[in-house]
Design an enzyme around this catalytic site. Structure first.
Site, mmCIF file in Angstrom:
data_model
loop_
_atom_site.group_PDB
_atom_site.id
_atom_site.type_symbol
_atom_site.label_atom_id
_atom_site.label_comp_id
_atom_site.label_asym_id
_atom_site.label_seq_id
_atom_site.Cartn_x
_atom_site.Cartn_y
_atom_site.Cartn_z
ATOM 1 N N ARG A 199 0.681 -1.076 0.066
ATOM 2 C CA ARG A 199 -0.129 -0.014 -0.082
ATOM 3 C C ARG A 199 0.678 1.232 0.100
ATOM 4 O O ARG A 199 2.048 1.383 0.765
ATOM 5 C CB ARG A 199 -0.743 -0.010 1.049
ATOM 6 C CG ARG A 199 -2.111 -0.996 1.122
ATOM 7 C CD ARG A 199 -3.240 -0.436 0.141
ATOM 8 N NE ARG A 199 -4.330 -1.445 0.312
ATOM 9 C CZ ARG A 199 -4.339 -2.567 -0.835
ATOM 10 N NH1 ARG A 199 -3.571 -2.778 -1.639
ATOM 11 N NH2 ARG A 199 -5.536 -3.276 -0.888
ATOM 12 N N ASP A 258 4.302 -0.229 -7.063
ATOM 13 C CA ASP A 258 3.106 -0.439 -7.677
ATOM 14 C C ASP A 258 1.786 0.191 -6.912
ATOM 15 O O ASP A 258 0.736 0.300 -7.602
ATOM 16 C CB ASP A 258 2.849 -2.060 -7.704
ATOM 17 C CG ASP A 258 1.539 -2.486 -8.124
ATOM 18 O OD1 ASP A 258 1.418 -2.137 -9.567
ATOM 19 O OD2 ASP A 258 0.740 -3.209 -7.603
ATOM 20 N N GLU A 299 -2.564 7.738 -4.527
ATOM 21 C CA GLU A 299 -2.898 7.054 -5.807
ATOM 22 C C GLU A 299 -4.185 7.133 -6.314
ATOM 23 O O GLU A 299 -4.947 7.033 -7.417
ATOM 24 C CB GLU A 299 -2.556 5.595 -5.937
ATOM 25 C CG GLU A 299 -3.384 4.762 -5.017
ATOM 26 C CD GLU A 299 -3.010 3.245 -5.113
ATOM 27 O OE1 GLU A 299 -1.889 2.968 -5.057
ATOM 28 O OE2 GLU A 299 -4.005 2.633 -5.348
ATOM 29 N N HIS A 329 -0.843 -0.016 -9.477
ATOM 30 C CA HIS A 329 -1.704 -1.008 -8.576
ATOM 31 C C HIS A 329 -2.077 -2.326 -9.602
ATOM 32 O O HIS A 329 -3.191 -2.328 -9.649
ATOM 33 C CB HIS A 329 -3.048 -0.388 -8.085
ATOM 34 C CG HIS A 329 -3.272 -0.955 -6.623
ATOM 35 N ND1 HIS A 329 -3.480 -0.209 -5.473
ATOM 36 C CD2 HIS A 329 -3.368 -2.319 -6.339
ATOM 37 C CE1 HIS A 329 -3.591 -1.241 -4.649
ATOM 38 N NE2 HIS A 329 -3.722 -2.162 -4.948
HETATM 39 P P1 NAI Z 1 -1.534 -11.371 5.037
HETATM 40 O O1 NAI Z 1 -2.660 -10.873 5.988
HETATM 41 O O2 NAI Z 1 -1.411 -12.851 4.578
HETATM 42 O O3 NAI Z 1 0.028 -10.981 5.372
HETATM 43 C C1 NAI Z 1 0.437 -9.741 6.108
HETATM 44 C C2 NAI Z 1 1.419 -10.083 7.009
HETATM 45 O O4 NAI Z 1 1.844 -8.699 7.485
HETATM 46 C C3 NAI Z 1 0.915 -10.826 8.454
HETATM 47 O O5 NAI Z 1 2.054 -11.869 8.406
HETATM 48 C C4 NAI Z 1 0.887 -9.838 9.447
HETATM 49 O O6 NAI Z 1 1.505 -10.424 10.744
HETATM 50 C C5 NAI Z 1 2.210 -8.850 8.831
HETATM 51 N N1 NAI Z 1 1.797 -7.596 9.751
HETATM 52 C C6 NAI Z 1 0.885 -6.835 10.028
HETATM 53 N N2 NAI Z 1 1.223 -5.883 10.818
HETATM 54 C C7 NAI Z 1 2.510 -5.652 10.764
HETATM 55 C C8 NAI Z 1 3.354 -4.897 11.053
HETATM 56 N N3 NAI Z 1 3.028 -3.680 12.002
HETATM 57 N N4 NAI Z 1 4.857 -4.862 10.939
HETATM 58 C C9 NAI Z 1 5.141 -6.142 10.197
HETATM 59 N N5 NAI Z 1 4.220 -6.937 9.714
HETATM 60 C C10 NAI Z 1 2.969 -6.744 10.053
HETATM 61 O O7 NAI Z 1 -1.623 -10.292 3.767
HETATM 62 P P2 NAI Z 1 -1.068 -10.645 2.115
HETATM 63 O O8 NAI Z 1 -2.300 -11.382 1.422
HETATM 64 O O9 NAI Z 1 0.094 -11.230 2.210
HETATM 65 O O10 NAI Z 1 -1.150 -9.235 1.426
HETATM 66 C C11 NAI Z 1 -0.354 -8.172 1.972
HETATM 67 C C12 NAI Z 1 -0.680 -6.919 1.655
HETATM 68 O O11 NAI Z 1 -0.416 -6.808 0.098
HETATM 69 C C13 NAI Z 1 -1.926 -6.394 1.789
HETATM 70 O O12 NAI Z 1 -2.415 -5.755 3.103
HETATM 71 C C14 NAI Z 1 -2.354 -5.403 0.828
HETATM 72 O O13 NAI Z 1 -2.272 -4.007 1.246
HETATM 73 C C15 NAI Z 1 -1.339 -5.750 -0.435
HETATM 74 N N6 NAI Z 1 -1.915 -6.393 -1.570
HETATM 75 C C16 NAI Z 1 -1.534 -5.596 -2.796
HETATM 76 C C17 NAI Z 1 -2.147 -5.749 -3.923
HETATM 77 C C18 NAI Z 1 -1.828 -5.274 -5.376
HETATM 78 O O14 NAI Z 1 -2.185 -5.210 -6.215
HETATM 79 N N7 NAI Z 1 -0.568 -4.295 -5.368
HETATM 80 C C19 NAI Z 1 -2.818 -6.880 -4.097
HETATM 81 C C20 NAI Z 1 -3.207 -7.733 -2.943
HETATM 82 C C21 NAI Z 1 -2.614 -7.300 -1.669
#
Ligand code: NAI
Length: 358
Positions: free
Chosen positions: A245, A269, A274, A306
């Site tokens: 993000r 990305d 944005e 994105h």
């Molecule tokens: P997920 O929920 O599987 O993993 C997120 C990880 O971040 C978890 O292991 C969590 O413990 C960790 N986390 C939470 N707060 C934290 C902090 N303060 N410091 C360090 N780690 C922390 O989520 P996933 O599916 O891996 O997605 C990650 C991010 O990717 C989403 O939040 C979303 O913003 C972004 N995303 C971007 C996309 C794009 O098209 N560019 C598409 C899908 C997701």
């Protein structure tokens, strides 16, 4: 007569319409007793000016830049909308607390972590091997290699912040390249640790990494995680990759880091501001955002809008999970992928608990 569920989509692009309409016949066949889904697509964002398009809808389906605050949640409730279906994983654009008791919120927690992780790698490789430069040069029949020297990923240290679904995929690819992987997460993953990943305090990520890739959600805690101070702590020439993000990075600080050569390259990305820019065609227009324009003008900054999620597999999974979330919600009054505010465990709330929450 079959019950009808009217689903209104906001910020819908041609690929959304194609994937949702394309997935519906197979979903219907797999769920013969399901209600009739009526899909209506609008390319406009959800706002107080456009919300009337949702008149008569049971479900409003939104994407990453449609904002739902307390006023919007109340407006949707008063219009009789029962369910807000996010066709994305992140939910920082929705005030889940304000929605509580007014409108149920579901999301698609995982649709293809590979899509995002592979895009992060694609951006990284493009940047460090100067593919974006080579592509433009050879189209102009300029076959000079001057200025295109890159570096090997093998043997380099990558720091990964957030080792959930996407971070874990990204790490496995990096391990395939023969990189040393450092990680920071509030909840370390023991399987990754066993595979050789070293969990370290965040300060060590800044200090030791040649490449830093962000895969944690945007929260109050993670906003501007990459800022002037953390950039100053980084190895000179570190490459920053952000497919998570935009708000995770202080864009002004990044620009300064690029200008001072402290940051070697940035692959973005996502971008902090944005929401009124990405997904639209501004060619032929004047972009008002000076920071973005300056970043894009840099030879070592690559921006995609994105796009990381955008694969056929991901779009198909988004459509299927959204349809399933809606079916489950209208069948049982809740969904496995519901965001439950009350217990404060947005990610891990159990089905049983969720039933008590509402
Ligand atoms: P997920 O929920 O599987 O993993 C997120 C990880 O971040 C978890 O292991 C969590 O413990 C960790 N986390 C939470 N707060 C934290 C902090 N303060 N410091 C360090 N780690 C922390 O989520 P996933 O599916 O891996 O997605 C990650 C991010 O990717 C989403 O939040 C979303 O913003 C972004 N995303 C971007 C996309 C794009 O098209 N560019 C598409 C899908 C997701």
């Amino acid at each position: 007569m079959k019950r009808r569920v009217r689903i209104v989509f906001f910020d819908a692009k041609d690929y959304d319409t194609a994937s949702f309409e394309g997935a519906l016949p197979a979903f219907r066949e797999a769920h013969p007793g399901m209600p009739e889904y009526e899909l209506r697509f609008f390319d406009t964002r959800l706002s107080m000016n456009t919300v009337n398009l949702a008149k008569g809808a049971d479900v409003v389906c939104i994407f990453v830049n449609d904002l739902v605050d307390a006023e919007m949640a109340e407006t949707l409730r008063s219009m009789g909308v029962k369910l807000l279906a996010l066709r994305c994983a992140g939910y920082n654009n929705v005030d889940v607390q304000a929605c509580f008791g007014k409108i149920h919120v579901v999301r698609v927690p995982a649709y293809s972590p590979y899509a995002v992780a592979e895009h992060a790698i694609a951006m990284l490789m493009t940047s460090i091997r100067r593919i974006h430069k080579a592509y433009i040069r050879t189209r102009d029949f300029n076959f000079s290699l001057s200025g295109l020297t890159g570096f090997d990923l093998h043997g380099k240290t990558v720091g990964v912040i957030g080792t959930g679904k996407i971070g874990a995929c990204f790490i496995r690819i990096c391990q395939g390249f023969g990189m040393r992987v450092l990680a920071y997460d509030k909840f370390p993953n023991s399987a990754l640790r066993e595979s050789g990943v070293e969990y370290v305090p965040i300060g060590e990520i800044w200090k030791q990494s040649d490449i830093i890739s962000l895969h944690c959600p945007l929260t109050d805690e993670t906003k501007h995680l990459v800022n002037a101070e953390s950039i100053a702590e980084m190895k000179k020439g570190a490459v920053i990759v952000n497919t998570s993000r935009g708000g995770l990075i202080d864009s002004e600080a990044l620009l300064e880091g690029i200008k001072s050569r402290q940051v070697g390259a940035a692959c973005l990305d996502v971008y902090e501001e944005e929401s009124n820019i990405f997904f639209h065609d501004f060619s032929g227009h004047i972009v008002e955002d000076d920071t973005l324009a300056r970043l894009i003008s840099m030879p070592n900054v690559i921006v995609s809008s994105h796009q990381a999620f955008l694969t056929q597999e991901a779009l198909g999974n988004i459509a299927d999970t959204t349809f399933a979330n809606i079916l489950e919600f209208f069948g049982t009054g809740m969904s496995e992928n519901e965001l439950c505010y009350k217990c404060g465990k947005l990610e891990t709330c159990t089905r049983d608990h969720r039933q008590k929450c509402f």
